[in-house]
Design an enzyme around this catalytic site. Structure first.
Site, PDB file in Angstrom:
ATOM      1  N   GLU A  57      41.444  36.409  25.496  1.00 48.84           N
ATOM      2  CA  GLU A  57      40.696  36.826  26.608  1.00 48.84           C
ATOM      3  C   GLU A  57      40.309  35.498  27.387  1.00 48.84           C
ATOM      4  OE1 GLU A  57      40.283  39.383  24.656  1.00 48.84           O
ATOM      5  OE2 GLU A  57      39.499  41.136  25.621  1.00 48.84           O
ATOM      6  N   ASP A 201      56.230  40.127  47.713  1.00 50.88           N
ATOM      7  CA  ASP A 201      56.469  40.810  46.363  1.00 50.88           C
ATOM      8  C   ASP A 201      57.983  40.707  46.129  1.00 50.88           C
ATOM      9  OD1 ASP A 201      57.263  42.258  44.247  1.00 50.88           O
ATOM     10  OD2 ASP A 201      55.936  44.088  44.795  1.00 50.88           O
TER      11      ASP A 201
END
Ligand code: DSN
Length: 449
Positions: A57, A201
């Site tokens: 993380e 996109d």
């Protein structure tokens, strides 16, 4: 196809056997779903590594776990390759896939209730582009959708009126089955008029952009998302790119995007996938990739031309990308029947809505075809003609079988009726399958790019 599975064979022969069957299916059929492709052996080797064991993380140099020296080096290299390939100042390579990537952009840039605008599903958009009711993007935001005109093309003048009237905060320029190029410059002009952010996109067309056969959104969009397993031929994942234009508009944009991905929406990145993406980006930077992207478009054009000669109605009249959609309303067949019939003959496609489809999404009136995976196998225009003839033979035989069984469109919604119909067309489908098998033998699945 690519896996030796020495250990899997022993530990879990049932799963190993199913994987082998799936890989064999991919070898002996024509993969014509435009969002699918064959990743290379190198990409697959990177995926199947001990990187999957690691938690990391955070971002390179700023992780919440120890032991990330090599993971940092891999992720940084992946980011650098993406920045170089697309000429953008910032890339996040952690999104698990396209939907999480788009969600992260919304999370970074919008508040609940803001207006977003995307192409409707029937016109060629994606679920995450604001489809009302069904989706996160349609429920948490006020969604306004734009449509193609009756000719199947986006009408930018109509779009301008809609944008001025609804004043969205974010406009999505992105497609999953719109067969024509988007005019990103025009999108940017319209977005600028109302102060909206522009998200491009490019999941479907990213490989075509690299090859220079599709407009590059980098000068126009603020943020660009893309999946990495379609025309890019990488692992199943996604990237978010921030452009110089986006940064100029909001100097905090990099941080906003990164924070939205982690900790906003995701936990630990999938490090094996990021390594595989780094490999795919290296492959996409080779000169052969440019030839590949150009050939995808040439192949789709020839496929469309031949289908048109056979009398098929194609959405927008054809294609200038990798994708085409046959409107089956003149044949009075459901997309379900045709997609299942084609599969029985070894041609794997998907049923699809057409613009202004009178039928629901589960029983749509179209079938969607694409050339990226066929092109990865080395097929060219000549093979597209053979495939168009094969598709025509399948559809004609299904049409005849339906007439002989006296089925209505409503009857076709029943799976058993469709199975009957496909059985009735069995002899013709078998003939087509022989053609498919010969093509698959002549053009084996490529292991190296
Ligand atoms: N599911 C993809 C497609 O098939 O186009 C889009 O995410």
């Amino acid at each position: 196809m690519f896996s030796s599975m020495q250990f899997l064979n022993r530990v879990d022969p049932a799963i190993a056997a199913l994987i082998k069957k799936e890989e064999a299916r991919q070898r002996r059929t024509l993969m014509m779903i435009p969002s699918e492709n064959y990743s290379s052996r190198a990409v697959q080797e990177a995926l199947a590594t001990g990187l999957t064991n690691k938690y990391s993380e955070g971002y390179a140099g700023a992780r919440y776990y120890q032991g990330n020296r090599y993971i940092d080096a891999i992720e940084s290299r992946c980011v650098e390759r993406a920045k170089r390939l697309f000429h953008v100042p910032h890339v996040n390579v952690q999104p698990y896939s396209g939907s999480p990537a788009n969600s992260a952009v919304y999370f970074a840039l919008l508040s609940p209730g803001d207006t977003i605008m995307g192409l409707s599903l029937a016109s060629g958009g994606h679920l995450t582009h604001g489809v009302p009711k069904l989706t996160f993007s349609g429920q948490y935001f006020h969604s306004v959708q734009y449509e193609v005109g009756s000719d199947g093309w986006i009408d930018y003048n109509a779009l301008e009126k809609q944008i001025k009237k609804t004043r969205p905060r974010l406009i999505v320029a992105g497609t999953t089955h719109y067969p024509r190029r988007l005019d990103f410059r025009r999108f940017a002009e319209l977005a600028d008029q109302v102060g909206a952010n522009l998200l491009a996109d490019v999941s479907h067309v990213v490989g075509l952009i690299i090859a220079g056969v599709y407009p590059d959104p980098v000068p126009y969009a603020d943020v660009i998302t893309t999946t990495t397993h379609k025309t890019l031929r990488g692992p199943r994942a996604a990237m978010i790119m921030v452009t110089n234009k986006g940064l100029k508009r909001d100097p905090q944009l990099n941080e906003k995007i990164d924070r939205a991905v982690f900790p906003g929406l995701q936990g630990g990145p999938h490090n094996n996938t990021i390594a595989a993406l780094a490999v795919a980006l290296k492959e996409a930077g080779q000169p052969g990739f440019i030839r590949y992207g150009k050939q995808i478009v040439k192949n789709a054009a020839r496929l469309a031309e031949r289908l048109h000669q056979h009398g098929y109605q194609l959405v927008s009249g054809g294609t200038d990308t990798h994708v085409l959609v046959i409107d089956l309303r003149p044949q009075a067949l459901l997309g379900n029947t045709v997609a299942e019939g084609l599969e029985a003959a070894g041609i794997v496609t998907n049923r699809n809505k057409v613009p202004f489809d009178p039928n629901p999404a589960f029983y749509p009136s179209g079938v969607r075809l694409g050339t990226p995976a066929l092109t990865s196998r080395g097929m060219q225009e000549k093979q597209m003609e053979i495939i168009a003839d094969a598709i025509d033979q399948v559809i004609r035989s299904l049409h005849q079988a339906k007439a002989s069984l006296e089925l209505t469109l409503n009857d076709e919604r029943k799976k058993t009726n469709r199975a009957n119909l496909i059985r009735r067309a069995g002899r013709e489908l078998k003939q087509v399958n022989a053609v498919v098998t010969a093509l698959c033998r002549r053009f084996p699945v490529v292991k190296e790019y």
